[in-house]
Design a protein around this motif. Structure first.
Motif, PDB file in Angstrom:
ATOM      1  N   ILE A  17       0.877  -1.169   0.000  1.00  0.00           N
ATOM      2  CA  ILE A  17       0.000   0.000   0.000  1.00  0.00           C
ATOM      3  C   ILE A  17       0.914   1.218   0.000  1.00  0.00           C
ATOM      4  O   ILE A  17       1.767   1.360   0.876  1.00  0.00           O
ATOM      5  N   THR A  18       0.755   2.082  -0.995  1.00  0.00           N
ATOM      6  CA  THR A  18       1.620   3.255  -1.097  1.00  0.00           C
ATOM      7  C   THR A  18       0.950   4.534  -0.622  1.00  0.00           C
ATOM      8  O   THR A  18       1.632   5.491  -0.271  1.00  0.00           O
ATOM      9  N   GLU A  19      -0.387   4.554  -0.615  1.00  0.00           N
ATOM     10  CA  GLU A  19      -1.111   5.743  -0.177  1.00  0.00           C
ATOM     11  C   GLU A  19      -2.387   5.328   0.550  1.00  0.00           C
ATOM     12  O   GLU A  19      -3.027   4.353   0.170  1.00  0.00           O
ATOM     13  N   LEU A  20      -2.745   6.087   1.566  1.00  0.00           N
ATOM     14  CA  LEU A  20      -4.045   5.954   2.238  1.00  0.00           C
ATOM     15  C   LEU A  20      -4.716   7.312   2.181  1.00  0.00           C
ATOM     16  O   LEU A  20      -4.115   8.322   2.556  1.00  0.00           O
ATOM     17  N   TRP A  21      -5.953   7.332   1.734  1.00  0.00           N
ATOM     18  CA  TRP A  21      -6.729   8.566   1.625  1.00  0.00           C
ATOM     19  C   TRP A  21      -7.972   8.456   2.497  1.00  0.00           C
ATOM     20  O   TRP A  21      -8.603   7.391   2.551  1.00  0.00           O
ATOM     21  N   VAL A  22      -8.323   9.531   3.185  1.00  0.00           N
ATOM     22  CA  VAL A  22      -9.520   9.556   4.029  1.00  0.00           C
ATOM     23  C   VAL A  22     -10.346  10.800   3.741  1.00  0.00           C
ATOM     24  O   VAL A  22      -9.820  11.831   3.323  1.00  0.00           O
ATOM     25  N   SER A  23     -11.648  10.667   3.976  1.00  0.00           N
ATOM     26  CA  SER A  23     -12.564  11.779   3.765  1.00  0.00           C
ATOM     27  C   SER A  23     -13.775  11.606   4.664  1.00  0.00           C
ATOM     28  O   SER A  23     -14.247  10.491   4.867  1.00  0.00           O
ATOM     29  N   VAL A  24     -14.272  12.696   5.171  1.00  0.00           N
ATOM     30  CA  VAL A  24     -15.503  12.653   5.970  1.00  0.00           C
ATOM     31  C   VAL A  24     -16.718  12.576   5.044  1.00  0.00           C
ATOM     32  O   VAL A  24     -17.705  11.935   5.364  1.00  0.00           O
ATOM     33  N   ASP A  25     -16.625  13.205   3.868  1.00  0.00           N
ATOM     34  CA  ASP A  25     -17.792  13.353   3.001  1.00  0.00           C
ATOM     35  C   ASP A  25     -17.602  12.840   1.570  1.00  0.00           C
ATOM     36  O   ASP A  25     -18.471  13.015   0.730  1.00  0.00           O
ATOM     37  N   GLU A  26     -16.490  12.214   1.278  1.00  0.00           N
ATOM     38  CA  GLU A  26     -16.120  11.750  -0.064  1.00  0.00           C
ATOM     39  C   GLU A  26     -16.006  12.901  -1.078  1.00  0.00           C
ATOM     40  O   GLU A  26     -16.022  12.679  -2.274  1.00  0.00           O
ATOM     41  N   GLU A  28     -13.834  16.030  -0.094  1.00  0.00           N
ATOM     42  CA  GLU A  28     -12.473  16.502   0.178  1.00  0.00           C
ATOM     43  C   GLU A  28     -11.690  15.361   0.813  1.00  0.00           C
ATOM     44  O   GLU A  28     -12.125  14.795   1.808  1.00  0.00           O
ATOM     45  N   TRP A  29     -10.526  15.048   0.235  1.00  0.00           N
ATOM     46  CA  TRP A  29      -9.711  13.928   0.680  1.00  0.00           C
ATOM     47  C   TRP A  29      -8.387  14.419   1.231  1.00  0.00           C
ATOM     48  O   TRP A  29      -7.840  15.408   0.775  1.00  0.00           O
ATOM     49  N   ALA A  30      -7.870  13.696   2.223  1.00  0.00           N
ATOM     50  CA  ALA A  30      -6.549  13.964   2.798  1.00  0.00           C
ATOM     51  C   ALA A  30      -5.779  12.646   2.798  1.00  0.00           C
ATOM     52  O   ALA A  30      -6.362  11.570   2.925  1.00  0.00           O
ATOM     53  N   SER A  31      -4.464  12.734   2.662  1.00  0.00           N
ATOM     54  CA  SER A  31      -3.663  11.511   2.630  1.00  0.00           C
ATOM     55  C   SER A  31      -2.759  11.428   3.852  1.00  0.00           C
ATOM     56  O   SER A  31      -2.438  12.432   4.476  1.00  0.00           O
ATOM     57  N   CYS A  58     -16.270  10.119  14.087  1.00  0.00           N
ATOM     58  CA  CYS A  58     -15.574   8.823  14.112  1.00  0.00           C
ATOM     59  C   CYS A  58     -15.569   8.138  12.760  1.00  0.00           C
ATOM     60  O   CYS A  58     -14.674   7.359  12.463  1.00  0.00           O
ATOM     61  N   GLU A  59     -16.596   8.395  11.940  1.00  0.00           N
ATOM     62  CA  GLU A  59     -16.720   7.706  10.669  1.00  0.00           C
ATOM     63  C   GLU A  59     -16.050   8.489   9.544  1.00  0.00           C
ATOM     64  O   GLU A  59     -16.338   9.666   9.334  1.00  0.00           O
ATOM     65  N   TRP A  60     -15.147   7.809   8.842  1.00  0.00           N
ATOM     66  CA  TRP A  60     -14.416   8.380   7.715  1.00  0.00           C
ATOM     67  C   TRP A  60     -14.445   7.367   6.581  1.00  0.00           C
ATOM     68  O   TRP A  60     -14.401   6.160   6.803  1.00  0.00           O
ATOM     69  N   TYR A  61     -14.482   7.867   5.367  1.00  0.00           N
ATOM     70  CA  TYR A  61     -14.276   7.020   4.200  1.00  0.00           C
ATOM     71  C   TYR A  61     -12.772   6.846   4.040  1.00  0.00           C
ATOM     72  O   TYR A  61     -12.005   7.769   4.277  1.00  0.00           O
ATOM     73  N   ILE A  62     -12.363   5.654   3.642  1.00  0.00           N
ATOM     74  CA  ILE A  62     -10.947   5.384   3.451  1.00  0.00           C
ATOM     75  C   ILE A  62     -10.752   4.626   2.144  1.00  0.00           C
ATOM     76  O   ILE A  62     -11.602   3.816   1.751  1.00  0.00           O
TER      77      ILE A  62
END
Length: 88
Positions: A17-26, A28-31, A58-62
């Motif tokens: 795995i080279t990158e992990l991205w997260v977003s609260v709302d799908e 805006e994403w942050a890595s 607590c809930e994030w999209y990943i």
């Protein structure tokens, strides 16, 4: 200094795995910075949240990106209930 929240990611795929991205709302994403080697196949890494996320839901999209540039579909994950994520 405030507490830093962490979670673990276990890579059960054949690729690093080279990158992990997260977003609260799908929208805006942050890595997360995973370093040069990322999370190798079969390994578990501890990931720290940025301090600005303290007080976030607590809930994030990943979503994960692999060394061959393929990626997973985003999935909603509750990091408060279970701070250990397995991909693969």
């Amino acid at each position: 200094m405030s507490d830093q929240f962490t979670f673990t990611v276990t890579n059960k795929t054949e690729l690093a795995i080279t990158e992990l991205w997260v977003s609260v709302d799908e929208q805006e994403w942050a890595s997360f910075n995973l370093g040069e080697s990322g999370i190798p196949s079969g390994e578990t890494a501890t990931i720290a949240w940025a301090e600005y996320t303290n007080g976030s839901p607590c809930e994030w999209y990943i979503s994960a990106v692999f060394e061959d540039e393929s990626k997973t579909e985003s999935a909603l994950f509750n990091f408060c209930k279970e701070p250990a994520l397995t991909i693969g």
